[in-house]
Design an enzyme around this catalytic site. Structure first.
Site, short mmCIF file in Angstrom:
data_model
loop_
_atom_site.label_atom_id
_atom_site.label_comp_id
_atom_site.label_asym_id
_atom_site.label_seq_id
_atom_site.Cartn_x
_atom_site.Cartn_y
_atom_site.Cartn_z
N GLY A 250 -11.55 34.39 40.48
CA GLY A 250 -10.44 33.34 40.01
C GLY A 250 -10.35 32.94 38.31
O GLY A 250 -9.47 33.06 37.64
N ALA A 251 -11.89 34.08 37.76
CA ALA A 251 -12.25 33.44 36.17
C ALA A 251 -11.18 34.66 35.71
O ALA A 251 -10.58 33.84 34.48
CB ALA A 251 -13.24 34.11 36.20
N GLY A 252 -10.97 35.74 35.86
CA GLY A 252 -9.88 36.69 35.26
C GLY A 252 -8.45 36.68 35.24
O GLY A 252 -7.73 36.17 34.08
N ASP A 253 -7.74 35.17 36.87
CA ASP A 253 -6.65 34.90 36.39
C ASP A 253 -6.61 33.64 35.94
O ASP A 253 -5.58 33.33 34.77
CB ASP A 253 -6.77 34.33 37.80
CG ASP A 253 -6.61 35.48 38.89
OD1 ASP A 253 -6.05 36.50 38.46
OD2 ASP A 253 -7.47 35.71 40.21
P1 ADP Z 1 -12.43 39.65 36.52
O1 ADP Z 1 -12.82 37.87 36.99
O2 ADP Z 1 -10.93 39.69 36.57
O3 ADP Z 1 -13.27 40.22 36.59
P2 ADP Z 1 -14.17 38.53 33.93
O4 ADP Z 1 -14.80 38.56 34.99
O5 ADP Z 1 -14.40 39.54 33.11
O6 ADP Z 1 -12.85 38.93 35.18
O7 ADP Z 1 -14.00 36.90 33.23
C1 ADP Z 1 -12.91 36.79 33.02
C2 ADP Z 1 -13.35 35.83 32.19
O8 ADP Z 1 -13.84 34.84 32.63
C3 ADP Z 1 -14.27 36.29 31.04
O9 ADP Z 1 -13.55 36.67 30.34
C4 ADP Z 1 -15.02 35.26 30.48
O10 ADP Z 1 -14.11 34.59 29.74
C5 ADP Z 1 -15.01 34.15 31.93
N1 ADP Z 1 -16.22 34.26 32.89
C6 ADP Z 1 -16.21 35.17 33.77
N2 ADP Z 1 -17.81 35.08 34.02
C7 ADP Z 1 -18.33 34.10 33.29
C8 ADP Z 1 -19.34 33.93 33.50
N3 ADP Z 1 -20.60 34.48 33.84
N4 ADP Z 1 -19.94 32.34 32.27
C9 ADP Z 1 -18.89 32.56 31.51
N5 ADP Z 1 -17.61 33.11 31.82
C10 ADP Z 1 -17.24 33.70 32.00
#
Ligand code: ADP
Length: 312
Positions: A250-253
Site C-alpha cells: 500500500g505504500a505506492g498507493d
Molecule cells: P510500490 O509500493 O509501488 O512498490 P515504493 O515501494 O517505491 O512503491 O513506495 C512508494 C513510496 O512509499 C516511496 O516513494 C516512499 O515515499 C514510500 N516508502 C516506501 N517504502 C518506504 C520505506 N521503507 N521507508 C520510508 N518510505 C517508504
C-alpha cells in the site's frame, strides 16, 4: 474536488506465518485490496471526495468490500456486483527473503468480466482526476471497460492518472506485460511508476522512453529512498522519510493518493509546487509502511500533517 478511481477491488488473504509458501501456510488474514481501491480510500482519508468504479462478485466478499469502501467515505454508486463470477481473491505469503508471493483466484473474477456498458459514466463528469492501473488492462472485456472509462473521463475534461502495476503472473508472459503496461501510458497526464517497474519497462532508470505527447508528470518512487518527479521542464527529487517499516503493502498507493491530493490542492500551478507535493506524498507512503496491510495502514490527513511537522 474529487478523484475517480477505476479498477480492481479484491481480497488479499495474507499468510499469518512468515517464510512459508501460500500452500504451506495454515492461516490467513482477510484484507481488502486492489491498488485503485486503496488509492480511493487514501484520498478520502486525506480529506477529499473519492469515488470507486469497478466490479466485484455478488457474494459475501464483494459485499464486504463495498461495505469497507463505504465506511471509508468512498462513493460506491458505480461499484457493480456480478452474478457471473466471484470477487477476485489473492493469497499472499512473505518468503524468508521478505518477498511477497501471490496465488490468485481469478479464473475469471468479477473485475475481469467488467464490460464497457458496466462503467457508471454518470459518476465521472464533474470530478477532477481519473485514476486507473494496468491490472484491468490485462484481458477482455475489462480492458475495453477501462478504455471506455478513460474516454469518458477525457471527454468530461478530467486529468488522467495512471499507475502501471507489475503483477507478472497475471500476464501470459513478460513481453505482453511490457506491451500492456506501456499501452496504458497513452492517455495519462500523470504517471506514477516504481523504479523496479521503470526498469522492467525500459531496461534502465531513464524516464525518457515513457514520455507520451499528453503527459505532464512522471513520478518515480524509490521505496525508502523517496521519489523523483519529472516534468517537461526538469526534475525534482525528494528523499524518503526514515520510519520503522513493518509492511510496504500500500505504500505506492498511498504515495499516489498524496500526489493526486497535492495536485488537486495546488491547481494549475502544481508543477511549481512539486517539492512540497512530493514531500507530502512521501510522507503518506512512509506512514503506510508503519502498519500491516494496505487499507488499515493508510494515514489520515491529521496523521500526515503531524508527521510532517515532526519529521526532519
Ligand atoms: P510500490 O509500493 O509501488 O512498490 P515504493 O515501494 O517505491 O512503491 O513506495 C512508494 C513510496 O512509499 C516511496 O516513494 C516512499 O515515499 C514510500 N516508502 C516506501 N517504502 C518506504 C520505506 N521503507 N521507508 C520510508 N518510505 C517508504
Amino acid at each position: 474536488m474529487s478523484v475517480v478511481c477505476f479498477g480492481e477491488l479484491l481480497i488479499d488473504f495474507v499468510a499469518q506465518q512468515h517464510g512459508v509458501s501460500v500452500g504451506e501456510a495454515f492461516s490467513f488474514q482477510k484484507a481488502p485490496g486492489g491498488a485503485p481501491a486503496n488509492v480511493a480510500v487514501a484520498v478520502s482519508r486525506l480529506g477529499h471526495e473519492s469515488v470507486f468504479l469497478g466490479q466485484v462478485g455478488d457474494d459475501p466478499f464483494g459485499h464486504f468490500l463495498a461495505d469497507v469502501l463505504e465506511a471509508e467515505g468512498v462513493g460506491v454508486g458505480g461499484l457493480r456486483f456480478s452474478a457471473q463470477a466471484r470477487t477476485a481473491l489473492a493469497f499472499v505469503s512473505l518468503t524468508a527473503e521478505g518477498e511477497r508471493s501471490f496465488v490468485f483466484y481469478r479464473h475469471p473474477s468479477a473485475d475481469m468480466l467488467m464490460r464497457p456498458e458496466d462503467v457508471a459514466v454518470d459518476m465521472i463528469a464533474g470530478r477532477k482526476i481519473f485514476h486507473y492501473g494496468s491490472i484491468t488492462m490485462i484481458g477482455e472485456p475489462s480492458r475495453s471497460a477501462t478504455l471506455a472509462a478513460v474516454k469518458a473521463a477525457q471527454d468530461a475534461g478530467l486529468m488522467i492518472s495512471y499507475d502501471p502495476n507489475l503483477r507478472m503472473s497475471l500476464w501470459p508472459d513478460a513481453e505482453s506485460a511490457r506491451a500492456g503496461m506501456l499501452a496504458g501510458l497513452d492517455y495519462a497526464q500523470i504517471v506514477k511508476i516504481s523504479d523496479d517497474e521503470l526498469e522492467f519497462l525500459t531496461g534502465g532508470r531513464d524516464v525518457t522512453p515513457l514520455w507520451r505527447p499528453q503527459m505532464q508528470l512522471i513520478a518515480v518512487t524509490r521505496g525508502a529512498k523517496g521519489a523523483a518527479a519529472y516534468t517537461r521542464g526538469g526534475q525534482v527529487d525528494s528523499p524518503g522519510f526514515s520510519v520503522r517499516s513493518l509492511d510496504t503493502t500500500g505504500a505506492g498507493d498511498g504515495f499516489v493518493a498524496g500526489l493526486l491530493v497535492g495536485i488537486l490542492e495546488a491547481g494549475a500551478d502544481y508543477v511549481n509546487r512539486l517539492a512540497s507535493i512530493l514531500r507530502f506524498a512521501n510522507a503518506v507512503g512512509a506512514l503506510a509502511t508503519t502498519q500491516y496491510g494496505a487499507i488499515p495502514a493508510l494515514p489520515s490527513r491529521a496523521a500526515v500533517e503531524t508527521f510532517l511537522q515532526t519529521a526532519s
